[in-house]
Design a protein around this motif. Structure first.
Motif, PDB file in Angstrom:
ATOM      1  N   PRO A  20       0.816  -1.220   0.000  1.00 28.50           N
ATOM      2  CA  PRO A  20       0.000   0.000   0.000  1.00 28.50           C
ATOM      3  C   PRO A  20       0.848   1.269   0.000  1.00 28.50           C
ATOM      4  CG  PRO A  20      -0.896  -1.602   1.532  1.00 28.50           C
ATOM      5  CD  PRO A  20       0.439  -2.127   1.111  1.00 28.50           C
ATOM      6  N   LEU A  21       1.929   1.263   0.762  1.00 25.56           N
ATOM      7  CA  LEU A  21       2.811   2.436   0.797  1.00 25.56           C
ATOM      8  C   LEU A  21       3.476   2.643  -0.553  1.00 25.56           C
ATOM      9  CD1 LEU A  21       4.241   4.696   2.410  1.00 25.56           C
ATOM     10  CD2 LEU A  21       6.005   3.006   2.988  1.00 25.56           C
ATOM     11  N   ARG A  22       3.910   1.582  -1.188  1.00 24.63           N
ATOM     12  CA  ARG A  22       4.554   1.702  -2.497  1.00 24.63           C
ATOM     13  C   ARG A  22       3.609   2.342  -3.510  1.00 24.63           C
ATOM     14  NH1 ARG A  22       8.894  -2.859  -3.486  1.00 24.63           N
ATOM     15  NH2 ARG A  22       8.635  -2.129  -5.606  1.00 24.63           N
ATOM     16  N   ARG A  23       2.350   1.913  -3.491  1.00 19.29           N
ATOM     17  CA  ARG A  23       1.372   2.486  -4.433  1.00 19.29           C
ATOM     18  C   ARG A  23       1.167   3.971  -4.169  1.00 19.29           C
ATOM     19  NH1 ARG A  23      -1.601  -2.258  -3.339  1.00 19.29           N
ATOM     20  NH2 ARG A  23      -3.129  -1.034  -2.182  1.00 19.29           N
ATOM     21  N   GLU A 230      -2.080   1.292   8.123  1.00 17.84           N
ATOM     22  CA  GLU A 230      -3.235   2.113   8.523  1.00 17.84           C
ATOM     23  C   GLU A 230      -3.181   3.518   7.945  1.00 17.84           C
ATOM     24  OE1 GLU A 230      -5.685   3.194  12.612  1.00 17.84           O
ATOM     25  OE2 GLU A 230      -3.651   2.398  12.737  1.00 17.84           O
ATOM     26  N   HIS A 231      -1.983   4.080   7.805  1.00 16.25           N
ATOM     27  CA  HIS A 231      -1.829   5.467   7.358  1.00 16.25           C
ATOM     28  C   HIS A 231      -0.873   5.538   6.161  1.00 16.25           C
ATOM     29  CE1 HIS A 231      -3.854   6.689  11.043  1.00 16.25           C
ATOM     30  NE2 HIS A 231      -2.942   6.060  11.758  1.00 16.25           N
ATOM     31  N   SER A 232      -1.049   4.648   5.194  1.00 13.98           N
ATOM     32  CA  SER A 232      -0.087   4.568   4.089  1.00 13.98           C
ATOM     33  C   SER A 232      -0.006   5.871   3.296  1.00 13.98           C
ATOM     34  CB  SER A 232      -0.420   3.395   3.168  1.00 13.98           C
ATOM     35  OG  SER A 232      -1.747   3.474   2.686  1.00 13.98           O
ATOM     36  N   ALA A 233      -1.131   6.539   3.065  1.00 11.75           N
ATOM     37  CA  ALA A 233      -1.105   7.785   2.289  1.00 11.75           C
ATOM     38  C   ALA A 233      -0.378   8.886   3.059  1.00 11.75           C
ATOM     39  CB  ALA A 233      -2.532   8.217   1.949  1.00 11.75           C
ATOM     40  N   GLU A 234      -0.642   8.993   4.351  1.00 13.86           N
ATOM     41  CA  GLU A 234       0.016  10.006   5.172  1.00 13.86           C
ATOM     42  C   GLU A 234       1.510   9.733   5.264  1.00 13.86           C
ATOM     43  OE1 GLU A 234       0.771  13.203   7.837  1.00 13.86           O
ATOM     44  OE2 GLU A 234      -0.781  12.779   6.338  1.00 13.86           O
ATOM     45  N   LEU A 235       1.875   8.475   5.441  1.00 14.00           N
ATOM     46  CA  LEU A 235       3.285   8.134   5.533  1.00 14.00           C
ATOM     47  C   LEU A 235       3.983   8.395   4.205  1.00 14.00           C
ATOM     48  CD1 LEU A 235       5.651   7.023   7.110  1.00 14.00           C
ATOM     49  CD2 LEU A 235       4.887   4.711   6.520  1.00 14.00           C
ATOM     50  N   ALA A 236       3.339   8.078   3.100  1.00 12.86           N
ATOM     51  CA  ALA A 236       3.935   8.349   1.787  1.00 12.86           C
ATOM     52  C   ALA A 236       4.165   9.839   1.608  1.00 12.86           C
ATOM     53  CB  ALA A 236       3.022   7.815   0.682  1.00 12.86           C
ATOM     54  N   ARG A 237       3.220  10.651   2.047  1.00 11.98           N
ATOM     55  CA  ARG A 237       3.386  12.105   1.931  1.00 11.98           C
ATOM     56  C   ARG A 237       4.590  12.565   2.737  1.00 11.98           C
ATOM     57  NH1 ARG A 237       2.624  16.466   4.705  1.00 11.98           N
ATOM     58  NH2 ARG A 237       1.703  15.391   6.514  1.00 11.98           N
ATOM     59  N   ARG A 238       4.727  12.061   3.939  1.00 10.04           N
ATOM     60  CA  ARG A 238       5.855  12.467   4.785  1.00 10.04           C
ATOM     61  C   ARG A 238       7.180  12.012   4.188  1.00 10.04           C
ATOM     62  NH1 ARG A 238       4.397  14.142  10.011  1.00 10.04           N
ATOM     63  NH2 ARG A 238       2.149  14.035  10.381  1.00 10.04           N
ATOM     64  N   LEU A 239       7.218  10.816   3.656  1.00  9.13           N
ATOM     65  CA  LEU A 239       8.456  10.318   3.046  1.00  9.13           C
ATOM     66  C   LEU A 239       8.803  11.089   1.780  1.00  9.13           C
ATOM     67  CD1 LEU A 239       7.995   6.458   3.474  1.00  9.13           C
ATOM     68  CD2 LEU A 239       9.547   7.947   4.751  1.00  9.13           C
TER      69      LEU A 239
END
Length: 243
Positions: A20-23, A230-239
């Motif tokens: 999910p994070l990769r996407r 749980e927070h893949s979109a938020e984590l992707a934004r931060r990364l």
């Protein structure tokens, strides 16, 4: 060029946890170099007779070297993967460490693991892991996140005993001294450190961490022990904001 991201999953899980994070990263940070690794003994990585921290770090370093990363990575580690990522960054060049919901000192968890050692070495070892899972908040996940948490996993007693060997065979004082040495090396290297925790950390622990790493960024992202699901979109934004 942005630093590559190396993704290290948690104990008994595998690199499928990062899908999910990769996407999400493909949307907000297209073209970012990503390397999701199975920890030794997990997923498609061969089992070993020992999973001591130093040995695991050396295996992962060899795999990162073979991948010919274009620059020192940002190492993103979940749970035990964050401990491994921290030790890695103390030994090898890294742009930063992103620690997903992992306290670096054993504390009460260490007491639980040590008390459970006889059970872990017997036929009822799985009951120990089930008790651990019950505290991760998996029941609160939905859809794909819960499916991955429940299926991208292969618990085995050799993994639990092996990756918890430091706790089982070292005192809290020795582990604390080792982590303090690691964090001082990270600080001396100028390596960034971000800790994303699911709950407000104990004040004493936060003070310990930020005294050793004054530039550390601590973020509370309320939820389960699996923020990458749980927070893949938020984590992707931060990364994506990290160079």
């Amino acid at each position: 060029m942005k630093s590559p991201l190396v993704l290290l999953h948690g104990l008994t899980f595998d690199r499928r946890h990062w899908e999910p994070l990769r996407r999400e990263l493909e949307v907000v940070d297209p073209g970012r170099c990503l390397l999701a690794l199975d920890l030794p003994g997990h997923g498609e990585a061969p089992a070993r007779s020992s999973y001591r921290l130093e040995e695991v770090v050396e295996v992962l370093h060899a795999r990162m070297t073979a991948a010919a990363l274009p620059a020192p990575p940002i190492v993103v580690g979940h749970s035990v993967g964050a401990v491994i990522g921290t030790v890695y960054a103390a030994r090898y060049p890294a742009r930063a460490v992103v620690n997903l919901d992992q306290i670096l000192l054993p504390g009460p968890f260490g007491d639980i693991v040590r008390a459970a050692e006889p059970e872990l070495r017997g036929p009822d070892w799985r009951a120990v892991w089930e008790r651990m899972l019950a505290g991760m908040g998996i029941d609160g996940l939905r859809g794909e996140a819960r499916h991955i948490a429940e299926t991208a996993t292969d618990p085995r007693p050799d993994l639990l005993l092996g990756y918890w060997a430091e706790i089982l065979h070292s005192t809290d004082e020795q582990i604390r001294a080792d982590r303090e040495a690691d964090l001082r090396k990270i600080a001396a290297r100028g390596t960034g450190y971000r800790w994303i925790t699911a709950s407000e950390p104990p004040a004493a622990y936060r003070d310990w961490l930020t005294t050793l790493l004054p530039e550390a960024v601590v973020t509370v992202l309320p939820g389960s022990h699996l923020p990458h699901l749980e927070h893949s979109a938020e984590l992707a934004r931060r990364l994506s904001e990290m160079d």
